[in-house]
Scaffold this active site. Structure first.
Site, PDB file in Angstrom:
ATOM      1  N   HIS A 380       0.780  -1.242   0.000  1.00 38.19           N
ATOM      2  CA  HIS A 380       0.000   0.000   0.000  1.00 38.19           C
ATOM      3  C   HIS A 380       0.810   1.290   0.000  1.00 38.19           C
ATOM      4  CE1 HIS A 380      -3.771   1.977   0.085  1.00 38.19           C
ATOM      5  NE2 HIS A 380      -4.416   1.131   0.852  1.00 38.19           N
ATOM      6  N   TYR A 494     -13.657   5.330  10.530  1.00 38.46           N
ATOM      7  CA  TYR A 494     -12.824   5.837   9.427  1.00 38.46           C
ATOM      8  C   TYR A 494     -13.416   5.369   8.103  1.00 38.46           C
ATOM      9  CZ  TYR A 494      -8.457   6.274   6.609  1.00 38.46           C
ATOM     10  OH  TYR A 494      -7.505   6.585   5.662  1.00 38.46           O
ATOM     11  N   SER A 496     -12.298   5.893   4.068  1.00 38.14           N
ATOM     12  CA  SER A 496     -11.258   6.456   3.226  1.00 38.14           C
ATOM     13  C   SER A 496     -11.850   7.109   1.983  1.00 38.14           C
ATOM     14  CB  SER A 496     -10.292   5.343   2.804  1.00 38.14           C
ATOM     15  OG  SER A 496      -9.185   5.882   2.134  1.00 38.14           O
ATOM     16  N   THR A 507      -5.200  10.441   0.160  1.00 36.44           N
ATOM     17  CA  THR A 507      -6.540  10.188   0.697  1.00 36.44           C
ATOM     18  C   THR A 507      -6.873  11.228   1.760  1.00 36.44           C
ATOM     19  OG1 THR A 507      -5.708   8.720   2.441  1.00 36.44           O
ATOM     20  CG2 THR A 507      -6.372   7.696   0.340  1.00 36.44           C
TER      21      THR A 507
END
Length: 666
Positions: A380, A494, A496, A507
């Protein structure tokens, strides 16, 4: 996994997780052999250069400090009691007037000196690359492909061949500057046309974004695409390195813990014949050797500092060239011997697998099971879901429309033993012990992760839009309602959101737990009989409206999380003692995201998943489809996923019932 969020008008075109326009599923045809082989090396040839808009993309804005602090306090309100909120409010005000103001001014000045990038890009790379925890479960997500509509093409060798060829075609198209630029079209009738493309290609690159904007088209940043191929994350002391070598021409293939390579680009820069690639895959699958006693792939699942020291020892032991082969490979294909029983087994296999048949540091790996299920697992740090999903969409489109091989294709008559190289490694006792230790840690860690899934069939996007509420807002409300029903409280959540509409955007965070979702959830869960159906409906509408506002703000770079992150990073980099705001238990709590959520939808993707970001959290991968809602839930032993999904189903039933004018069932 980040998803692109745009204002509601955009959302109607491309829903929260939809990162590209819908792809048709035409009748698949084997790629025409009459086409010139050079033409067959490309997916298409865009008349608008791939990077045509990159130079003129708008820069990611730094929000006003006053706005950031107000948004931060608003997000804190549903999570804190009155005394906690009062203290946090005072700390926020002190920060805004004092050290926060100084840091903000320095951040703005720094940003003005670095107009080639965004204020978040460097700190975000550092966040990922300095993280010392393993990438497995902590960072790498997966997205699985839908099955090929032509069932015969779901054969493992056929699908591996087709996906390899299509990925290479994507790579060559991108590197030649012929890949269609990634654009969100608000009015496709005007902008997604040959007429527009023929005009915009003549607009200078320094002005091209503005030309697209005039017709409600929004080009997206494509700088991350460079790291898709020939790339890997290399462990280094303190901070890992992203390494790319575009000159390499070989594919890495893993099977049974063994490593193989063969060239997929010839000396003229052309893609190797599909029938030869097919023959090489068959040759690798015919290798009868069991897994090696010490499987090197386990080391990529280690703590990054441990892996760093082990890699140094590997180099000292004479493995430089073999590691280079792995690091520089175009990408990795993992051929697994399992047959998938259900979506839960699929999720476990594609997120982490058995550990021996993975190299988790590659930018991306395509994993294929014995029965042809396929997924992408990606590292990532280099990029976000936007680039990976574009790759998957193009691969799926290409393999289903014009597959390179089919069930009737005979593999080329070639001596694969001469073309396929099996990589051999030299291990001393220290390395053998390290690999055994990594395997033990891996097995112990992944054994604690659970996946469970829900398919809610009462309705989806079509139903919710008919009732004028945001599908994503309803999904997020249902998560809040479910957690409240199960655990009796509202927690940090959360979601994204991509900021790819800006140069080098990454992001931003949408904070779905709001004063509106808390009020609505408590009404549904704790006292439904005290509220009329119209009152409950009004609360749903409030949640939907406010979630839409948060979504728009995040997509436009007007959230608070990245701004505060950058200010904290700046303070640390300047050697300033950590401001009190960031030591506040409330700040620590809001960043301990118990509900970590991400959504995507695409004709190419079956489902996606990731692990919780905290030990006592849930990882919520979800999709709101036309007529159903899916949720792929991960958790560790601290949580009860089955009960959560039971509560989620109840929440969705209640919300849908109220929208239909029915009372909440007790």
């Amino acid at each position: 996994m980040a998803v692109l969020r745009l204002p509601s008008r955009v959302s109607r075109q491309v829903r929260s997780g939809g990162l590209s326009l819908p792809l048709p599923l035409p009748v698949p045809l084997t790629r025409s052999r009459s086409a010139s082989s050079s033409e067959m090396d490309y997916l298409h040839k865009s008349i608008v250069p791939t990077d045509h808009f990159q130079r003129s993309l708008p820069r990611l804005p730094i929000p006003k400090l006053q706005d950031t602090m107000q948004r931060y306090l608003t997000a804190q309100k549903p999570l804190l009691d009155n005394d906690q909120y009062k203290r946090t409010k005072q700390l926020a005000e002190d920060f805004e007037k004092g050290i926060g103001k100084q840091l903000h001014e320095e951040l703005v000045a720094q940003d003005k000196r670095n107009k080639h990038t965004s204020f978040i890009s460097g700190p975000w790379f550092d966040m990922y690359l300095t993280a010392r925890e393993p990438v497995v479960l902590n960072h790498n997500p997966f997205m699985s492909f839908n099955s090929d509509p032509n069932s015969a093409n779901n054969d493992q060798v056929i699908r591996a061949t087709n996906m390899t060829v299509s990925a290479l075609r994507f790579m060559k198209t991108f590197r030649a500057g012929l890949l269609e630029p990634e654009i969100f079209h608000l009015n496709p009738a005007k902008s997604d046309t040959s007429y527009f493309k023929n005009i915009i290609r003549f607009v200078p690159a320094s002005l091209s974004w503005y030309g697209a904007y005039m017709v409600n088209a929004y080009p997206l940043d494509m700088s991350q695409y460079y790291r898709l191929f020939n790339s890997t994350r290399i462990p280094r002391p303190g901070r890992d390195e992203l390494f790319t070598d575009e000159s390499a021409k070989h594919l890495l293939v893993m099977r049974n813990g063994h490593f193989y390579t063969f060239d997929v680009i010839d000396r003229d820069g052309r893609i190797t014949k599909a029938s030869e690639i097919q023959a090489h895959f068959k040759y690798i699958l015919s290798d009868p050797r069991p897994p090696p006693e010490f499987c090197l792939g386990y080391l990529t699942s280690e703590n990054r500092d441990t892996w760093t020291s082990m890699r140094v020892r590997l180099l000292e032991a004479g493995n430089t060239e073999t590691l280079k082969k792995i690091d520089t490979a175009v990408f990795c294909i993992c051929l697994d011997d399992i047959t998938v029983k259900d979506h839960l087994q699929l999720s476990h296999n594609m997120l982490y697998g058995n550990g021996l048949n993975r190299w988790y540091d590659k930018s991306f790996s395509i994993i294929l099971t014995k029965d042809g299920h396929a997924a992408v697992n990606f590292e990532h740090s280099w990029g976000d879901g936007v680039a990976v999903l574009r790759l998957m969409n193009e691969i799926f489109k290409d393999t289903t429309e014009t597959p390179a091989v089919s069930a009737t294709t005979l593999p080329a008559t070639v001596d694969s033993s001469q073309s396929v190289q099996k990589l051999e490694f030299k291990f001393d006792d220290f390395l053998k012990s390290g690999i055994s230790s990594a395997k033990e840690k891996f097995d112990n860690t992944v054994s604690t992760l659970t996946f469970d899934a829900l398919e809610f069939k009462k309705g989806g996007k079509v139903f919710l839009k008919k009732h004028n509420v945001s599908p994503d807002a309803v999904a997020q409300l249902s998560f809040q309602m479910a957690f409240l029903r199960q655990y009796g409280k509202t927690v940090a959540t959360y979601e994204s959101c991509s900021t790819a509409a800006f140069k080098h955007g990454r992001t931003e965070t949408i904070r779905p737990a709001t004063i509106y979702t808390k009020k609505c959830s408590e009404a549904f869960v704790k006292e439904p009989s005290k509220h009329s159906i119209s009152d409950l409906r009004a609360m749903i509408n409030e949640c939907s409206k406010y979630h839409g506002q948060l979504t728009k703000e995040a997509a436009m770079g007007q959230g608070f999380d990245r701004h505060l992150f950058a200010l904290r990073y700046l303070a640390k980099s300047k050697g300033i003692s950590l401001p009190e705001l960031f030591q506040d238990p409330s700040y620590i709590q809001i960043n301990h995201n118990i509900l970590s959520t991400s959504t995507l939808s695409s004709p190419a993707v079956q489902l996606g998943g990731f692990a919780p970001v905290v030990p006592d959290g849930f990882g919520v991968g979800y999709g709101v489809h036309d007529h159903w809602i899916g949720c792929n839930l991960s958790s560790y032993p601290a949580r009860d996923p089955k009960e959560f999904l039971k509560c989620l189903n109840k929440s969705l039933n209640d919300i849908f019932g109220v929208l239909e004018g029915q009372p909440v069932s007790i």
